[in-house]
Structure formats: C-alpha cells, structure tokens
Scaffold this motif. Structure first.
Motif, PDB file in Angstrom:
ATOM      1  N   LYS A   1      25.650 -13.547 -17.125  1.00 41.08           N
ATOM      2  CA  LYS A   1      26.173 -12.615 -16.135  1.00 41.08           C
ATOM      3  C   LYS A   1      26.130 -11.187 -16.670  1.00 41.08           C
ATOM      4  O   LYS A   1      25.694 -10.263 -15.963  1.00 41.08           O
ATOM      5  CB  LYS A   1      27.614 -12.996 -15.767  1.00 41.08           C
ATOM      6  N   GLU A   2      26.540 -10.994 -17.919  1.00 40.66           N
ATOM      7  CA  GLU A   2      26.504  -9.660 -18.521  1.00 40.66           C
ATOM      8  C   GLU A   2      25.074  -9.163 -18.695  1.00 40.66           C
ATOM      9  O   GLU A   2      24.787  -7.975 -18.493  1.00 40.66           O
ATOM     10  CB  GLU A   2      27.214  -9.697 -19.875  1.00 40.66           C
ATOM     11  N   HIS A   3      24.190 -10.067 -19.073  1.00 42.99           N
ATOM     12  CA  HIS A   3      22.778  -9.689 -19.263  1.00 42.99           C
ATOM     13  C   HIS A   3      22.174  -9.157 -17.964  1.00 42.99           C
ATOM     14  O   HIS A   3      21.497  -8.121 -17.961  1.00 42.99           O
ATOM     15  CB  HIS A   3      21.992 -10.897 -19.761  1.00 42.99           C
ATOM     16  N   LEU A   4      22.400  -9.845 -16.863  1.00 46.89           N
ATOM     17  CA  LEU A   4      21.841  -9.418 -15.579  1.00 46.89           C
ATOM     18  C   LEU A   4      22.471  -8.105 -15.106  1.00 46.89           C
ATOM     19  O   LEU A   4      21.782  -7.246 -14.536  1.00 46.89           O
ATOM     20  CB  LEU A   4      22.051 -10.508 -14.529  1.00 46.89           C
TER      21      LEU A   4
ATOM     22  N   ILE B   1      22.473  -6.343 -11.582  1.00 46.89           N
ATOM     23  CA  ILE B   1      22.730  -7.416 -10.616  1.00 46.89           C
ATOM     24  C   ILE B   1      24.126  -7.985 -10.867  1.00 46.89           C
ATOM     25  O   ILE B   1      24.450  -8.414 -11.986  1.00 46.89           O
ATOM     26  CB  ILE B   1      21.677  -8.530 -10.736  1.00 46.89           C
ATOM     27  N   GLN B   2      24.941  -7.992  -9.836  1.00 49.90           N
ATOM     28  CA  GLN B   2      26.271  -8.576  -9.911  1.00 49.90           C
ATOM     29  C   GLN B   2      26.247  -9.963  -9.269  1.00 49.90           C
ATOM     30  O   GLN B   2      25.983 -10.091  -8.068  1.00 49.90           O
ATOM     31  CB  GLN B   2      27.282  -7.689  -9.178  1.00 49.90           C
ATOM     32  N   LEU B   3      26.471 -10.983 -10.064  1.00 51.52           N
ATOM     33  CA  LEU B   3      26.458 -12.353  -9.552  1.00 51.52           C
ATOM     34  C   LEU B   3      27.741 -12.642  -8.777  1.00 51.52           C
ATOM     35  O   LEU B   3      28.835 -12.212  -9.160  1.00 51.52           O
ATOM     36  CB  LEU B   3      26.302 -13.345 -10.699  1.00 51.52           C
TER      37      LEU B   3
ATOM     38  N   ALA C   1      13.305 -20.180 -19.749  1.00 51.82           N
ATOM     39  CA  ALA C   1      14.278 -19.263 -19.149  1.00 51.82           C
ATOM     40  C   ALA C   1      15.352 -20.064 -18.451  1.00 51.82           C
ATOM     41  O   ALA C   1      15.088 -21.119 -17.878  1.00 51.82           O
ATOM     42  CB  ALA C   1      13.596 -18.318 -18.160  1.00 51.82           C
ATOM     43  N   LYS C   2      16.573 -19.555 -18.534  1.00 47.51           N
ATOM     44  CA  LYS C   2      17.704 -20.127 -17.812  1.00 47.51           C
ATOM     45  C   LYS C   2      18.061 -19.146 -16.686  1.00 47.51           C
ATOM     46  O   LYS C   2      18.356 -17.985 -16.943  1.00 47.51           O
ATOM     47  CB  LYS C   2      18.899 -20.343 -18.735  1.00 47.51           C
ATOM     48  N   LEU C   3      18.004 -19.631 -15.445  1.00 44.41           N
ATOM     49  CA  LEU C   3      18.095 -18.737 -14.290  1.00 44.41           C
ATOM     50  C   LEU C   3      19.268 -19.098 -13.388  1.00 44.41           C
ATOM     51  O   LEU C   3      19.420 -20.270 -13.003  1.00 44.41           O
ATOM     52  CB  LEU C   3      16.802 -18.809 -13.471  1.00 44.41           C
ATOM     53  N   PRO C   4      20.091 -18.138 -12.998  1.00 45.25           N
ATOM     54  CA  PRO C   4      21.100 -18.396 -11.965  1.00 45.25           C
ATOM     55  C   PRO C   4      20.410 -18.652 -10.634  1.00 45.25           C
ATOM     56  O   PRO C   4      19.507 -17.905 -10.241  1.00 45.25           O
ATOM     57  CB  PRO C   4      21.908 -17.092 -11.929  1.00 45.25           C
ATOM     58  N   PRO C   5      20.781 -19.679  -9.908  1.00 41.97           N
ATOM     59  CA  PRO C   5      20.117 -20.001  -8.638  1.00 41.97           C
ATOM     60  C   PRO C   5      20.135 -18.863  -7.630  1.00 41.97           C
ATOM     61  O   PRO C   5      19.184 -18.684  -6.868  1.00 41.97           O
ATOM     62  CB  PRO C   5      20.899 -21.211  -8.118  1.00 41.97           C
ATOM     63  N   GLU C   6      21.195 -18.043  -7.619  1.00 38.77           N
ATOM     64  CA  GLU C   6      21.322 -17.025  -6.570  1.00 38.77           C
ATOM     65  C   GLU C   6      20.322 -15.877  -6.706  1.00 38.77           C
ATOM     66  O   GLU C   6      20.161 -15.090  -5.771  1.00 38.77           O
ATOM     67  CB  GLU C   6      22.739 -16.473  -6.517  1.00 38.77           C
ATOM     68  N   VAL C   7      19.614 -15.773  -7.854  1.00 42.60           N
ATOM     69  CA  VAL C   7      18.590 -14.732  -7.983  1.00 42.60           C
ATOM     70  C   VAL C   7      17.199 -15.305  -7.743  1.00 42.60           C
ATOM     71  O   VAL C   7      16.198 -14.600  -7.906  1.00 42.60           O
ATOM     72  CB  VAL C   7      18.646 -14.060  -9.380  1.00 42.60           C
ATOM     73  N   CYS C   8      17.135 -16.587  -7.349  1.00 43.39           N
ATOM     74  CA  CYS C   8      15.853 -17.264  -7.202  1.00 43.39           C
ATOM     75  C   CYS C   8      15.535 -17.550  -5.732  1.00 43.39           C
ATOM     76  O   CYS C   8      16.399 -17.988  -4.974  1.00 43.39           O
ATOM     77  CB  CYS C   8      15.852 -18.587  -7.973  1.00 43.39           C
ATOM     78  N   SER C   9      14.278 -17.315  -5.380  1.00 44.79           N
ATOM     79  CA  SER C   9      13.769 -17.677  -4.064  1.00 44.79           C
ATOM     80  C   SER C   9      12.796 -18.838  -4.242  1.00 44.79           C
ATOM     81  O   SER C   9      11.846 -18.745  -5.029  1.00 44.79           O
ATOM     82  CB  SER C   9      13.053 -16.484  -3.422  1.00 44.79           C
ATOM     83  N   ILE C  10      13.035 -19.927  -3.542  1.00 47.76           N
ATOM     84  CA  ILE C  10      12.214 -21.128  -3.699  1.00 47.76           C
ATOM     85  C   ILE C  10      10.901 -20.953  -2.939  1.00 47.76           C
ATOM     86  O   ILE C  10      10.893 -20.654  -1.747  1.00 47.76           O
ATOM     87  CB  ILE C  10      12.954 -22.374  -3.191  1.00 47.76           C
ATOM     88  N   ILE C  11       9.786 -21.160  -3.633  1.00 49.46           N
ATOM     89  CA  ILE C  11       8.457 -21.052  -3.020  1.00 49.46           C
ATOM     90  C   ILE C  11       7.934 -22.429  -2.637  1.00 49.46           C
ATOM     91  O   ILE C  11       7.438 -22.632  -1.537  1.00 49.46           O
ATOM     92  CB  ILE C  11       7.466 -20.380  -3.993  1.00 49.46           C
ATOM     93  N   MET C  12       8.034 -23.397  -3.559  1.00 50.14           N
ATOM     94  CA  MET C  12       7.563 -24.755  -3.335  1.00 50.14           C
ATOM     95  C   MET C  12       8.613 -25.736  -3.822  1.00 50.14           C
ATOM     96  O   MET C  12       9.147 -25.586  -4.923  1.00 50.14           O
ATOM     97  CB  MET C  12       6.240 -25.017  -4.078  1.00 50.14           C
ATOM     98  N   SER C  13       8.882 -26.768  -3.035  1.00 49.96           N
ATOM     99  CA  SER C  13       9.808 -27.821  -3.450  1.00 49.96           C
ATOM    100  C   SER C  13       9.665 -29.008  -2.498  1.00 49.96           C
ATOM    101  O   SER C  13       9.593 -28.819  -1.265  1.00 49.96           O
ATOM    102  CB  SER C  13      11.249 -27.306  -3.430  1.00 49.96           C
ATOM    103  N   PRO C  14       9.604 -30.247  -3.034  1.00 51.04           N
ATOM    104  CA  PRO C  14       9.575 -30.584  -4.459  1.00 51.04           C
ATOM    105  C   PRO C  14       8.144 -30.656  -4.993  1.00 51.04           C
ATOM    106  O   PRO C  14       7.251 -31.150  -4.315  1.00 51.04           O
ATOM    107  CB  PRO C  14      10.212 -31.988  -4.468  1.00 51.04           C
TER     108      PRO C  14
END
Length: 400
Positions: A219-222, A228-230, A267-280
């Motif tokens: 959170k501090e890193h972002l 970016i405020q999570l 990389a370890k990513l918070p879900p809220e900064v990610c937009s899903i392109i393909m799944s699954p």
C-alpha cells in the motif's frame, strides 16, 4: 445442432449464440505436441492448428527440435487429428482469442480486436487454439474451448463456483476470485501486462521483500511511487509474472544457460489496480504460445518446400526425396538455421551448372565461351532463381 460435427465439445455459450449461423466451414486439425527436455517450473501445453486446406502428409507428420536454452530443446511433433466444422460465429471467437493473445505476446498490446489479416487466398485460412490435456481428450475435444472463450472478459458473466465464494474488487468491478486464478491482467499502476497464476496469502498491508532497513508495504509502495490510494487493502494479492519474451528459437542455439521462463519478473498485485483481459487461461497456455511464431515459421518453410516438390514432380524428379531435403537445399547459411544447403553444394554448384551449360551449348553452339558463361550466370544466379520461384508462387504467407 447442425453447425458442429462435435457439438458435445463446444461450450453451451457458443452453441446458443451461433444457432442462427446457417453455414459452417470444415477445418482440418493438427495437434502440435510439445515436449520439454529442459527443466522449467512452467510446463508446456499442446496447441491445435486448424486449417481449411489439408496439409501435405509429409508436412502433417513433421518433427523437429527448437533450442530453448543451451543444452535444452523443445521437441515439436505434428500429427493430424479429427477435423471439425465451425460456424462463422465460433470462427470469430477463435480468431479473437488468437489475435488478442498474439497482440499481448508480440506487442504488449491489450487491445481486444477481431482484426485478423489472412490475405486474399482462403487456402491460408488457419486457427491456432489451445489444446486440452491428454487425459481430457478421452471424453472431450482436442480444443480447450474454455480458454478460447476467455476473451473478451466480462464481469457480468455468471459464476457457479463453489470453491472461491469471496468476490474481489478489480478495475472490471466485483468478480469471483476464481476468475483471478488463471488470467491475464493489465496493471494500471505501471501499465504493464501480467500473467496471473494464483492468489497469495498476502494483502496490501504486507511488507515487500527488500534489502532496505524498513521495507514498505504494498500500500505504501503504490502511494509513494504512483500516487495510488488503495480502497480494499485487505484483499489478497495476485501472484503475477511479467510476459514471456518471444524469441526466434530456430537460430543455432546461442541462448544463455537459464530456464526459459525464469527470466520473467514476479510481481504481487492488488486486484483493484488490475483490469482483466483474458480469463480463464493458464500460464502454461500463454507460455506455449510464445513458441508459436518459431513453429509456424518452420511449417511455412516446409510448405514452400512441399510446393516446390509438387512443381518439380512433372520434371523427372524422384518422388522419394523428402520435403525436408528440399527445404535444406533452398536454405542458405545466412539464415542461421541449424541446417543449410552447404552440405548439398553439389546440387547447386555442379548439377545445376551442368544442366544449364549443356542446354546453352546445344542451343547456342556459335557463341564463344564468355558469352555462354554470361548466359549461364543469368539463368542460375540467385536473383534469377528468386524471380523464377516468385513467378511460380512458391512464396506463401502463413503467419501474419
């Protein structure tokens, strides 16, 4: 259901949405089997090549190695499997899958598009699709239709998942956590695309691994580096990897001594900064498709050699000459392949010169040696042979 030969193999969402398509196209399917002989934590998955024109039997049963790492190869084997009939709607979904995936791998482009340049000839119409695992083929299709339907992703798709009851907030909205287990995302904190292969037992308040005195939390890193405020800091983080680097694996091996996928940055990513392109879509599928440009280049070369063989069969050419031998004969050392025409120098330097010299001597007996030599050079020069090959339509475009 009249649109499909193997209707039980096609997902219900494709069956229902393509019921109005009156005509279908027959695709001849070839399983591209991949086998590693090098250590790598990520395994490869087979790929299905579907074409509207049946391949030459020699090309359809080809087998070759690609040097992935120093001392380690990837064995590629092609074999024909059951053909399928696809409606235009399903073909469109297949093209959207492969176009999106290649945009991601080759250009780091997350644009979901149906654009797919096949040229003017329907004879080179083809699809490249993920294959099911061997144990799934006993009761299912060779094509992994679930992955084909991974694009475009919609957060509105219903989920009957029983194992991941807690939804998570992403840039796409609230989605079931099962959709984040195997997917491709774009992170908006740095604009990079990542392959996700799971969820880790960490959240935004966990500290990053760092050599510093006091490692920052995610959170501090972002906040400090990207402003970016999570808002959902207690959500578990996604376990991501940077994209696989697509290389030419047909060059004579000069790869560094390292595992093919180990150079990927985790990389370890918070879900809220990610937009899903393909799944699954699995990490192994993405990894395997990184080898496809090299595989298709080899198949394209074999098809050119096969076309040359068919053209020459009417000119007293022995039918038992393998296609690969012809491919070797038309491959120069400058191509840096693991084979070339150097060992077949007699074919070009002696036989071709002899045949041209004999014909010119018979038809131009009054000319002097210098003039005959010039005429022969005009016939057998590389430029003349290239022009002749192009006029016979030996050059094809198989991979966009």
């Amino acid at each position: 259901m009249e649109e499909f030969v193997n209707e039980a193999y096609i997902p219900s969402q494709l069956v229902n949405s393509s019921s109005s398509d009156a005509c279908t196209v027959k695709y001849y399917c070839y399983l591209i089997e991949l086998k590693q002989d090098y250590g790598d934590p990520i395994g490869v998955r087979d790929i299905v090549l579907a074409v509207t024109t049946e391949l030459d039997p020699e090309v359809a049963s080809t087998k070759f190695d690609m040097c992935v790492v120093e001392g380690g190869n990837l064995l590629v084997t092609l074999r024909q499997v059951e053909s399928i009939d696809l409606s235009p709607h399903v073909v469109q979904r297949c093209r959207r899958f492969q176009t999106t995936l290649f945009r991601i791998l080759l250009h780091n482009d997350d644009n979901v598009s149906d654009e797919f340049c096949l040229g003017d000839s329907p004879q080179i119409d083809y699809l490249l699709l993920p294959a099911t695992t061997p144990h799934q083929r006993l009761s299912n299709s060779y094509v992994d239709w679930k992955s084909v339907c991974s694009v475009p992703f919609s957060s509105l798709d219903q989920c009957d998942c029983r194992y991941y009851p807690n939804p998570m907030w992403t840039k796409n909205g609230l989605v079931c956590s099962c959709k984040l287990q195997n997917c491709v995302v774009k992170s908006f904190h740095n604009g990079s695309i990542y392959v996700i292969d799971g969820i880790v037992d960490l959240n935004a308040n966990s500290r990053q691994r760092s050599g510093g005195k006091r490692p920052l939390t995610y959170k501090e890193h972002l906040k400090n580096n990207y402003g970016i405020q999570l808002h959902f800091e207690n959500q578990a983080l996604l376990d991501g990897r940077s994209l696989f680097k697509v290389k030419n694996y047909l060059f004579k091996c000069r790869q560094k001594k390292q595992n093919g996928s180990m150079s990927m940055i985790p990389a370890k990513l918070p879900p809220e900064v990610c937009s899903i392109i393909m799944s699954p879509v699995s990490v192994s599928t993405i990894y395997s498709f990184a080898f496809v440009p090299s595989i298709m280049h080899r198949l394209e070369s074999l098809l050119i050699a096969s076309g040359l063989k068919k053209m020459l069969l009417d000119h007293c050419m022995p039918k038992d000459i393998p296609v690969f031998k012809l491919l070797k004969a038309i491959t120069t050392k400058e191509c840096q392949e693991d084979y070339d025409c150097e060992s077949l120098g007699t074919l070009g330097a002696s036989f071709l010169k002899y045949a041209a010299t004999q014909q010119l001597f018979k038809t131009n007996q009054n000319l002097r040696e210098g003039a005959l030599t010039q005429l022969r050079n005009n016939i057998i020069s590389n430029a003349a042979l290239f022009t002749f090959g192009s006029s016979q339509k030996l050059v094809v475009l198989f991979f966009p």
